[in-house]
Design a protein around this motif. Sequence first.
Motif, PDB file in Angstrom:
ATOM      1  N   SER A 204     -32.787   4.219  19.750  1.00 15.10           N
ATOM      2  CA  SER A 204     -31.818   3.592  20.653  1.00 15.10           C
ATOM      3  C   SER A 204     -31.948   2.065  20.657  1.00 15.10           C
ATOM      4  CB  SER A 204     -32.024   4.133  22.073  1.00 15.10           C
ATOM      5  OG  SER A 204     -31.266   3.378  22.992  1.00 15.10           O
ATOM      6  N   ASP A 205     -30.804   1.371  20.713  1.00 12.39           N
ATOM      7  CA  ASP A 205     -30.828  -0.090  20.823  1.00 12.39           C
ATOM      8  C   ASP A 205     -31.191  -0.526  22.233  1.00 12.39           C
ATOM      9  OD1 ASP A 205     -30.097  -0.392  18.205  1.00 12.39           O
ATOM     10  OD2 ASP A 205     -27.940  -0.367  18.652  1.00 12.39           O
ATOM     11  N   ASP A 206     -31.040   0.370  23.184  1.00 13.58           N
ATOM     12  CA  ASP A 206     -31.306   0.055  24.585  1.00 13.58           C
ATOM     13  C   ASP A 206     -32.026   1.247  25.221  1.00 13.58           C
ATOM     14  OD1 ASP A 206     -31.278  -1.151  27.059  1.00 13.58           O
ATOM     15  OD2 ASP A 206     -29.237  -0.458  27.545  1.00 13.58           O
ATOM     16  N   PRO A 207     -33.299   1.444  24.833  1.00 12.89           N
ATOM     17  CA  PRO A 207     -33.992   2.667  25.255  1.00 12.89           C
ATOM     18  C   PRO A 207     -34.325   2.691  26.745  1.00 12.89           C
ATOM     19  CG  PRO A 207     -35.498   1.204  24.112  1.00 12.89           C
ATOM     20  CD  PRO A 207     -34.152   0.560  24.036  1.00 12.89           C
ATOM     21  N   HIS A 208     -34.001   3.796  27.373  1.00 11.54           N
ATOM     22  CA  HIS A 208     -34.325   3.975  28.784  1.00 11.54           C
ATOM     23  C   HIS A 208     -35.223   5.197  28.961  1.00 11.54           C
ATOM     24  CE1 HIS A 208     -31.620   0.940  30.352  1.00 11.54           C
ATOM     25  NE2 HIS A 208     -30.731   1.333  29.460  1.00 11.54           N
ATOM     26  N   PRO A 209     -36.069   5.166  29.983  1.00 12.81           N
ATOM     27  CA  PRO A 209     -36.875   6.359  30.278  1.00 12.81           C
ATOM     28  C   PRO A 209     -35.963   7.524  30.642  1.00 12.81           C
ATOM     29  CG  PRO A 209     -37.111   4.706  32.021  1.00 12.81           C
ATOM     30  CD  PRO A 209     -36.339   4.067  30.923  1.00 12.81           C
ATOM     31  N   TYR A 210     -36.378   8.736  30.300  1.00 14.61           N
ATOM     32  CA  TYR A 210     -35.492   9.889  30.482  1.00 14.61           C
ATOM     33  C   TYR A 210     -36.144  11.012  31.277  1.00 14.61           C
ATOM     34  CZ  TYR A 210     -37.958  10.917  26.078  1.00 14.61           C
ATOM     35  OH  TYR A 210     -38.915  11.100  25.111  1.00 14.61           O
TER      36      TYR A 210
ATOM     37  N   PRO B 159     -40.460   8.681  10.777  1.00 18.81           N
ATOM     38  CA  PRO B 159     -39.503   9.432  11.608  1.00 18.81           C
ATOM     39  C   PRO B 159     -39.671  10.951  11.578  1.00 18.81           C
ATOM     40  CG  PRO B 159     -38.421   8.618   9.627  1.00 18.81           C
ATOM     41  CD  PRO B 159     -39.820   8.104   9.578  1.00 18.81           C
ATOM     42  N   TYR B 160     -40.387  11.488  10.598  1.00 18.93           N
ATOM     43  CA  TYR B 160     -40.459  12.956  10.470  1.00 18.93           C
ATOM     44  C   TYR B 160     -41.840  13.493  10.826  1.00 18.93           C
ATOM     45  CZ  TYR B 160     -36.207  11.829   8.002  1.00 18.93           C
ATOM     46  OH  TYR B 160     -34.973  11.328   7.685  1.00 18.93           O
ATOM     47  N   ALA B 161     -42.362  13.034  11.958  1.00 20.41           N
ATOM     48  CA  ALA B 161     -43.726  13.418  12.323  1.00 20.41           C
ATOM     49  C   ALA B 161     -43.764  14.523  13.379  1.00 20.41           C
ATOM     50  CB  ALA B 161     -44.494  12.191  12.811  1.00 20.41           C
ATOM     51  N   GLY B 162     -42.593  15.001  13.797  1.00 22.95           N
ATOM     52  CA  GLY B 162     -42.572  16.126  14.746  1.00 22.95           C
ATOM     53  C   GLY B 162     -42.259  15.751  16.183  1.00 22.95           C
ATOM     54  N   TYR B 163     -41.520  14.676  16.366  1.00 19.82           N
ATOM     55  CA  TYR B 163     -41.179  14.247  17.728  1.00 19.82           C
ATOM     56  C   TYR B 163     -40.222  15.233  18.384  1.00 19.82           C
ATOM     57  CZ  TYR B 163     -42.551   9.959  15.357  1.00 19.82           C
ATOM     58  OH  TYR B 163     -43.211   9.047  14.610  1.00 19.82           O
ATOM     59  N   GLY B 164     -40.190  15.191  19.714  1.00 20.23           N
ATOM     60  CA  GLY B 164     -39.183  15.946  20.453  1.00 20.23           C
ATOM     61  C   GLY B 164     -37.810  15.302  20.249  1.00 20.23           C
ATOM     62  N   GLY B 165     -36.767  16.088  20.462  1.00 23.29           N
ATOM     63  CA  GLY B 165     -35.399  15.624  20.225  1.00 23.29           C
ATOM     64  C   GLY B 165     -35.000  14.408  21.054  1.00 23.29           C
ATOM     65  N   ARG B 166     -35.366  14.435  22.316  1.00 26.41           N
ATOM     66  CA  ARG B 166     -34.976  13.301  23.163  1.00 26.41           C
ATOM     67  C   ARG B 166     -35.788  12.060  22.821  1.00 26.41           C
ATOM     68  NH1 ARG B 166     -34.957  14.703  29.311  1.00 26.41           N
ATOM     69  NH2 ARG B 166     -36.859  15.793  28.710  1.00 26.41           N
ATOM     70  N   PHE B 167     -37.035  12.273  22.414  1.00 26.48           N
ATOM     71  CA  PHE B 167     -37.856  11.109  22.072  1.00 26.48           C
ATOM     72  C   PHE B 167     -37.342  10.434  20.809  1.00 26.48           C
ATOM     73  CE2 PHE B 167     -41.510   8.829  20.275  1.00 26.48           C
ATOM     74  CZ  PHE B 167     -41.803   8.010  21.356  1.00 26.48           C
ATOM     75  N   ILE B 168     -36.919  11.198  19.815  1.00 31.51           N
ATOM     76  CA  ILE B 168     -36.441  10.584  18.572  1.00 31.51           C
ATOM     77  C   ILE B 168     -35.161   9.787  18.848  1.00 31.51           C
ATOM     78  CG2 ILE B 168     -35.046  12.504  17.606  1.00 31.51           C
ATOM     79  CD1 ILE B 168     -37.557  10.387  15.626  1.00 31.51           C
ATOM     80  N   HIS B 169     -34.351  10.291  19.766  1.00 26.49           N
ATOM     81  CA  HIS B 169     -33.162   9.548  20.196  1.00 26.49           C
ATOM     82  C   HIS B 169     -33.584   8.223  20.840  1.00 26.49           C
ATOM     83  CE1 HIS B 169     -29.674   8.630  22.855  1.00 26.49           C
ATOM     84  NE2 HIS B 169     -29.027   8.995  21.773  1.00 26.49           N
ATOM     85  N   TRP B 170     -34.606   8.275  21.673  1.00 25.60           N
ATOM     86  CA  TRP B 170     -35.143   7.089  22.348  1.00 25.60           C
ATOM     87  C   TRP B 170     -35.672   6.084  21.303  1.00 25.60           C
ATOM     88  CZ3 TRP B 170     -39.882   4.643  22.579  1.00 25.60           C
ATOM     89  CH2 TRP B 170     -40.141   3.811  23.672  1.00 25.60           C
TER      90      TRP B 170
END
Length: 265
Positions: free
Chosen positions: A90-96, A76-87
Amino acid sequence: MYGAILGDIIGSAFEFDRGGKTKEFPLFCEESTWTDDTVMTIAVAEALMEAGRDATVPEIEAACVKSMQKWGRKYPYAGYGGRFIHWVHSDDPHPYKSYGNGSAMRVSAAGWLYDTIERTREVARATAAVSHNHPEGIKGAECTAAVIFMARQGATDEAIAEYVKVEFGYDFSESLDAMRARHAHVESCMDSLPKAMRAFLDGTSYEDVVRNAVSLGGDTDTLGAIAGAMAEGFYGVPEDLKKECLERVPKDMRTVIERFDALIS
Ligand SMILES: [Mg+2]
């Protein structure tokens, strides 16, 4: 996928212009480490292998979501963007509607697995669409995979450049020097793809392409990953660098890389 992962590792030490925008730097130093680009490259490669070469687009998309969530949660701590880490969580991930360069940095496996450029592009689209479904996000992934496909099929750099211009409309006419002069850490496909293309076209070997990409400054790990993936298709990656790559990633990632390697060779 060595090309993308090594590009990420080599570029990681110089993000945010820490490298002085020069091509003269040690390929590996204390700060060199794999980041989100590597984790997601592994995730997409595993997803495409799990789905199988004949998978439908919905099957590929489902496999990508599952695999990217699995690997993203594991590292989890590899440098993802904020919205991607939320994705990722997510239990129900949607494209953003992202047009971030994440779609292009993770796609390289798609450039190696399929027999036609149409199928390569279809699969690249699917790997992007699950999160980066903005037209520019899709385009960045498709273009990266198409370049790898053409390069490994023996296309000349002129033919690749022409295809990219006509099919994707990117303008990469600016010189590396002009690109370097701009001070910007931009993480969009629109910014990264022309830079990666220029780094690729001006390079003379795998290593030289990655040095070109990293010398541009800004988002150097992702530029290294995208340009490095293109360069692997064209030049291959030297054996000593492959060995270095395998030694620098955790065992579970190494397993995926070796499995993928066996599949395409
Ligand atoms: Mg990164």
